[in-house]
Design an enzyme around this catalytic site. Structure first.
Site, mmCIF file in Angstrom:
data_model
loop_
_atom_site.group_PDB
_atom_site.id
_atom_site.type_symbol
_atom_site.label_atom_id
_atom_site.label_comp_id
_atom_site.label_asym_id
_atom_site.label_seq_id
_atom_site.Cartn_x
_atom_site.Cartn_y
_atom_site.Cartn_z
ATOM 1 N N THR A 1 53.267 -21.028 38.718
ATOM 2 C CA THR A 1 53.052 -19.765 37.994
ATOM 3 C C THR A 1 52.536 -20.010 36.599
ATOM 4 O O THR A 1 51.696 -19.279 36.094
ATOM 5 C CB THR A 1 54.362 -18.965 37.950
ATOM 6 O OG1 THR A 1 54.639 -18.523 39.269
ATOM 7 C CG2 THR A 1 54.276 -17.770 37.034
ATOM 8 N N THR B 1 58.010 -23.426 39.670
ATOM 9 C CA THR B 1 59.463 -23.522 39.487
ATOM 10 C C THR B 1 60.223 -23.652 40.809
ATOM 11 O O THR B 1 61.317 -24.190 40.835
ATOM 12 C CB THR B 1 59.999 -22.262 38.764
ATOM 13 O OG1 THR B 1 59.675 -21.116 39.567
ATOM 14 C CG2 THR B 1 59.428 -22.131 37.372
ATOM 15 N N ASP B 2 59.663 -23.181 41.913
ATOM 16 C CA ASP B 2 60.448 -23.128 43.166
ATOM 17 C C ASP B 2 60.986 -24.484 43.597
ATOM 18 O O ASP B 2 62.125 -24.599 44.002
ATOM 19 C CB ASP B 2 59.603 -22.549 44.318
ATOM 20 C CG ASP B 2 59.356 -21.069 44.134
ATOM 21 O OD1 ASP B 2 58.902 -20.419 45.083
ATOM 22 O OD2 ASP B 2 59.612 -20.580 43.022
ATOM 23 N N LYS C 1 67.293 -24.833 40.536
ATOM 24 C CA LYS C 1 66.841 -23.461 40.273
ATOM 25 C C LYS C 1 67.858 -22.534 40.926
ATOM 26 O O LYS C 1 68.062 -22.565 42.134
ATOM 27 C CB LYS C 1 65.449 -23.212 40.850
ATOM 28 C CG LYS C 1 64.927 -21.800 40.543
ATOM 29 C CD LYS C 1 63.496 -21.563 41.004
ATOM 30 C CE LYS C 1 63.020 -20.157 40.682
ATOM 31 N NZ LYS C 1 61.632 -19.890 41.086
HETATM 32 N N1 DGL Z 1 54.819 -20.267 44.023
HETATM 33 C C1 DGL Z 1 55.862 -20.558 43.078
HETATM 34 C C2 DGL Z 1 55.817 -22.038 42.647
HETATM 35 O O1 DGL Z 1 54.715 -22.558 42.440
HETATM 36 C C3 DGL Z 1 55.690 -19.713 41.852
HETATM 37 C C4 DGL Z 1 56.970 -19.716 41.061
HETATM 38 C C5 DGL Z 1 56.805 -20.288 39.677
HETATM 39 O O2 DGL Z 1 56.026 -21.232 39.428
HETATM 40 O O3 DGL Z 1 57.558 -19.778 38.825
HETATM 41 O O4 DGL Z 1 56.898 -22.610 42.507
#
Ligand code: DGL
Length: 439
Positions: free
Chosen positions: A87, A164-165, A243
């Protein structure tokens, strides 16, 4: 003339007048609405049947982005910033209305010139992938790019921007892969894309570059918001961080230990947990081999033990049993007991690791008779308070070194990066009388 996407327009409706940038109406969305991006970065949808008048204020002109040149400041440390996607690298794709990974490390510096007041920046794009699509091979590639920078005496530390995932998987993997880590490797991301009014990206970047430049630890750590406000970021050790919320800006929490430090956007660092290795003048090596044929199996009431046999018959080399509480699995009723399947794993010399679904606290191999059945009669390896995802990453790293079950057990129970705490710190448990405590 009908306005086009990107034009600044004024819309008078039966209720109010709005001014903003006309956004592309993604084909995926229902007709009958116009979407405007307001000055404050938020988007609003306006029902076409309520529109009385539309006026074009300014037609869209492709912005000519003059890339700023930042002069090297010899008084400042130099930080390498490597982008991988997620993101934080994202922007809205006005064709679909969704979010795509597009920005690179160099773009961050252009969009956040304050970074140049913290450190000289050396930007590199390693990849552009959303983190749910990252693979163990990508962890190895990241580790190789990072090691090159860590072994460069002109680099004070490394920032990795990342989705973040699965960031906590990567944080653990990089910590295992980077042997003799000698400086901070700070992984950051954002829960809101960089082109939204509510983005957390800029503060996360500023605090991460500050930590990479000045934190005295030789660790892999995540650095994102420590609260839902824009007051400070938190350094959480790779191997202990997870997370813990789908959307909160302070989603990353250390489990069973206090976070390493608070990092403030003004530049100060407040150490909370001193249990970390310090910076050292040593050469970093990459140990990035990984055995991918590993399954994480969630234990739940009524599960079919045949799931374990399925993986064993497909030649999987290791199993993580994410068990209930202290490490329990069904062992009593023949139709649901895992004991036969675990005997089959034992015969095939496939190690079975036991972690806990409670996330906080640790498993125990002996407290109950049922636990002894697993640890003594089936050689299951109970891995203390190691997080399930970290157990997966560590098992893949260990199995690439050895598949001897005795050696696997020895290495899984060796504490390399703090992935096992000697004792769970009660202050780290976040829930207290139903009111979440903040460090
Ligand atoms: N698709 C998610 C990722 O790349 C987006 C979440 C994010 O980066 O906050 O982990």
């Amino acid at each position: 003339m009908k306005p086009s996407p990107g034009d600044t327009i004024k819309i008078a409706t039966t209720e109010a007048t709005f001014e903003g940038i006309l956004l592309q109406r993604p084909a995926l969305f229902e007709p009958g609405f116009i979407v405007l991006k307001l000055d404050n970065g938020y988007n609003i949808g306006i029902e076409e049947k309520k529109i009385k008048k539309i006026e074009t204020i300014k037609q869209y002109e492709m912005p000519i982005i003059k890339r700023k040149e930042f002069k090297h400041n010899p008084k400042l440390p130099t930080v390498a910033i490597l982008s991988t996607g997620g993101t934080i690298s994202s922007r809205i794709d006005y064709k679909t209305g969704g979010v795509i990974a597009d920005y690179t490390a160099d773009d961050f510096i252009q969009m956040c010139p304050e970074l140049a007041e913290v450190a000289n920046m050396k930007a590199k794009k390693v990849m552009g992938i959303m983190s749910e699509d990252l693979l163990p091979e990508d962890w190895k590639k990241m580790a190789e790019f990072i090691a090159e920078e860590l072994n460069n005496k002109d680099i004070a530390g490394v920032v990795v921007t990342h989705g973040t995932d699965t960031m906590h998987y990567t944080a653990a993997a990089l910590h295992f892969f980077l042997k003799n880590i000698n400086k901070p490797v700070i992984i950051t991301g954002s829960q809101r894309s960089i082109d939204r009014g509510s983005t957390d990206a800029f503060m996360n970047l500023i605090c991460s570059v500050t930590a990479a430049a000045r934190f005295d630890g030789a660790v892999v750590a995540t650095c994102l918001h420590g609260s839902t406000n824009d007051d400070y970021c938190i350094l959480n050790r790779g191997g202990r961080v997870r997370k813990m919320h789908t959307a909160r800006r302070d989603a990353f929490q250390s489990i069973d230990e206090l976070p390493l430090a608070k990092v403030f956007p003004g530049g100060s660092i407040e150490v909370i947990n001193t249990a970390y290795k310090k910076r050292a003048d040593v050469k970093v090596e990459v140990e990035g081999a990984f055995e991918k044929k590993i399954a994480i199996i969630e234990v739940f009431p009524g599960m079919d033990p045949g799931v374990i046999n399925f993986y064993l018959d497909k030649g999987f080399k290791g199993i993580i049993l994410n068990a209930t509480a202290l490490g329990h699995v069904p062992t009593v009723f023949p139709e649901y007991s895992l004991m036969d399947a675990l005997q089959y794993a034992r015969e095939k010399k496939v190690p079975v690791i036991v972690s806990s679904q409670t996330i906080n606290g640790r498993v125990h191999p002996f407290v109950y008779t049922n636990l002894r059945k697993l640890s003594i009669e089936r050689d299951c390896i109970f891995v203390e308070d190691m997080l399930p995802e970290v157990a997966y990453v560590k098992l893949g790293w260990v199995l690439a070194k050895t598949q001897d079950t005795k050696k696997v057990k020895e290495l899984m129970l060796t504490n390399y990066i703090g992935e096992i705490t000697e004792r769970s710190d009660p202050r780290a448990y976040p829930f207290d009388h139903g009111i979440a405590k903040k460090h």
